[in-house]
Design a protein around this motif. Structure first.
Motif, PDB file in Angstrom:
ATOM      1  N   ALA A 141     102.736 102.822 -28.940  1.00 29.03           N
ATOM      2  CA  ALA A 141     101.961 103.913 -28.251  1.00 29.03           C
ATOM      3  C   ALA A 141     102.928 105.223 -27.805  1.00 29.03           C
ATOM      4  O   ALA A 141     102.695 106.051 -28.060  1.00 29.03           O
ATOM      5  CB  ALA A 141     100.700 103.223 -27.776  1.00 29.03           C
ATOM      6  N   GLY A 142     104.100 104.636 -26.609  1.00 33.28           N
ATOM      7  CA  GLY A 142     105.334 105.330 -26.412  1.00 33.28           C
ATOM      8  C   GLY A 142     105.547 106.971 -27.750  1.00 33.28           C
ATOM      9  O   GLY A 142     106.273 107.469 -27.332  1.00 33.28           O
ATOM     10  N   ALA A 143     105.839 105.914 -28.625  1.00 31.90           N
ATOM     11  CA  ALA A 143     106.482 106.423 -29.916  1.00 31.90           C
ATOM     12  C   ALA A 143     105.722 106.928 -31.234  1.00 31.90           C
ATOM     13  O   ALA A 143     105.584 107.942 -32.007  1.00 31.90           O
ATOM     14  CB  ALA A 143     107.496 105.555 -30.485  1.00 31.90           C
ATOM     15  N   ASN A 144     104.412 107.150 -30.272  1.00 30.00           N
ATOM     16  CA  ASN A 144     103.287 107.932 -31.274  1.00 30.00           C
ATOM     17  C   ASN A 144     103.549 107.353 -32.532  1.00 30.00           C
ATOM     18  O   ASN A 144     103.020 107.422 -33.977  1.00 30.00           O
ATOM     19  CB  ASN A 144     103.664 109.292 -31.307  1.00 30.00           C
ATOM     20  N   LEU A 145     103.576 105.449 -32.428  1.00 24.96           N
ATOM     21  CA  LEU A 145     103.336 105.006 -33.728  1.00 24.96           C
ATOM     22  C   LEU A 145     101.866 104.260 -34.076  1.00 24.96           C
ATOM     23  O   LEU A 145     101.698 103.403 -33.078  1.00 24.96           O
ATOM     24  CB  LEU A 145     104.558 104.253 -33.874  1.00 24.96           C
ATOM     25  N   PRO A 146     101.367 104.351 -34.703  1.00 23.36           N
ATOM     26  CA  PRO A 146     100.038 103.730 -34.956  1.00 23.36           C
ATOM     27  C   PRO A 146     100.045 102.360 -34.938  1.00 23.36           C
ATOM     28  O   PRO A 146     100.766 101.308 -35.669  1.00 23.36           O
ATOM     29  CB  PRO A 146      99.495 103.926 -36.360  1.00 23.36           C
ATOM     30  N   ALA A 147      99.832 101.089 -34.103  1.00 22.84           N
ATOM     31  CA  ALA A 147     100.134 100.079 -33.633  1.00 22.84           C
ATOM     32  C   ALA A 147      99.241  98.893 -35.315  1.00 22.84           C
ATOM     33  O   ALA A 147      99.804  98.656 -35.842  1.00 22.84           O
ATOM     34  CB  ALA A 147      99.169  99.077 -32.456  1.00 22.84           C
ATOM     35  N   GLU A 148      98.429  99.363 -35.989  1.00 24.54           N
ATOM     36  CA  GLU A 148      97.131  98.922 -36.693  1.00 24.54           C
ATOM     37  C   GLU A 148      98.257  98.736 -38.066  1.00 24.54           C
ATOM     38  O   GLU A 148      98.249  98.215 -39.517  1.00 24.54           O
ATOM     39  CB  GLU A 148      95.950  99.743 -36.939  1.00 24.54           C
TER      40      GLU A 148
END
Length: 334
Positions: A141-148
């Motif tokens: 989330a901190g890197a603006n990457l989608p966890a899903e």
């Protein structure tokens, strides 16, 4: 060994693995790259980065010369392509990398899907504890990457993604890696570019790690994420100053910490690359061979494997360009 030192050695081996994917395959870097940070204020003046003097070796006989250059795959914009490194490159008529950086990102995406993605019905979250899942989601989330999106990816790929994200903390990334700089310079002079391995072979190797080892690597990455900046700095400094002894200490300790992974990433490949060099010495010419600096340091380095077969690699002394460094050369093409 202290807890801090163990983390540093674990980080070194993760970066060695990450380099295989992110430096050699832009599609992977693109898949994992965090959003661009905001542009700096026009009034902010960043301090100039120090000139780097990385180590360089040479193996030669009557009609063949092979330069061995150790790269730091994830790098910032510090100048390094100058002095004896540029002189050796300019004297060469062939560039050889660990793997050729592919231009076709679509085909790279297919390779990523083949080797780094779980089949339908399987997920990364099934392999992690609740605390590990929470830590991973927080970093993504901190890197603006989608966890899903990353829940379908295997642990080795996610660990390398996080290592690349961590590198951004000190401003380093694959975009500034020496492999890209050297490739552009070679293409500008129509210089042949070869490879020791294919990118697919590298991905196959990483995917061959037992799943328990992959999960352990990811767990270590999550645990040490907050320390990446403080631990990466000394490694980058050792590379920049050509401090091979310091890299040797890191690699030898790493070998003791995880001998199976060390054999996979370093020992076996170093021996194969030394065999390639021995065979190439049978043909005349001058070759600039660029591989990760970790392969040119340690008790099982490429140089050590060459020595076993009677070939001696000599360290090239540092000699500054007459005007200081890059001013002696025209700017490289973008």
């Amino acid at each position: 060994m202290s807890r801090r030192k163990k983390r540093a050695f674990q980080l070194l081996k993760r970066l060695a693995a990450a380099a295989l994917a992110f430096a050699s395959a832009p599609a992977l870097a693109q898949e994992a790259a965090p959003a661009r940070p905001p542009a700096p204020s026009p009034t902010a003046q960043a301090a100039p980065l120090p000139d780097a003097d990385p180590a360089l070796w040479v193996v030669r006989d009557e009609d063949t010369t092979i330069y061995l250059f150790g790269t730091f795959h994830l790098l910032d914009e510090r100048p390094w392509f100058n002095d004896e490194v540029r002189t050796a490159f300019d004297a060469s008529n062939e560039l050889v990398l660990e793997a050729i950086i592919p231009d076709d990102l679509a085909s790279m995406g297919q390779l990523v899907a083949r080797y780094a993605r779980y089949p339908e019905g399987e997920s990364l979250s099934q392999r992690l504890t609740p605390d590990q899942r929470a830590a991973l989601n927080n970093i993504l989330a901190g890197a603006n990457l989608p966890a899903e999106r990353f829940d379908r990816m295997k642990p080795w790929f996610v660990a390398m993604t996080l290592s690349a994200v961590g590198g951004r903390q000190i401003g380093i990334g694959a975009a500034n890696g020496p492999e890209g700089v050297l490739t552009r310079a070679a293409r500008a002079r129509n210089m042949p570019v070869g490879e020791l391995e294919s990118v697919e072979r590298q991905l196959q190797m990483l995917d061959s790690m037992p799943e328990a080892q992959q999960v352990a690597m990811l767990a270590q990455t999550l645990e040490a994420h907050d320390d990446v900046a403080s631990e990466l700095g000394p490694m980058l400094e050792a590379w920049s100053t050509g401090d091979v002894e310091r890299l040797v200490a890191m690699l030898d300790a790493q070998s003791e910490e995880d001998p199976a992974l060390h054999r996979l990433l370093f020992t076996e490949r170093n021996r194969a690359w030394a065999d390639w060099i021995r065979q190439r010495m049978a043909r005349p010419g001058t070759v600039f061979l660029a591989v990760g600096a970790g392969h040119l340091a340690g008790s099982d380095s490429v140089q050590a494997a060459l020595a076993e077969g009677g070939l001696r690699a000599e360290r090239v002394p540092h000699v500054e360009a007459p005007c200081g460094s890059p001013c002696a050369r025209p700017p490289l093409p973008l």
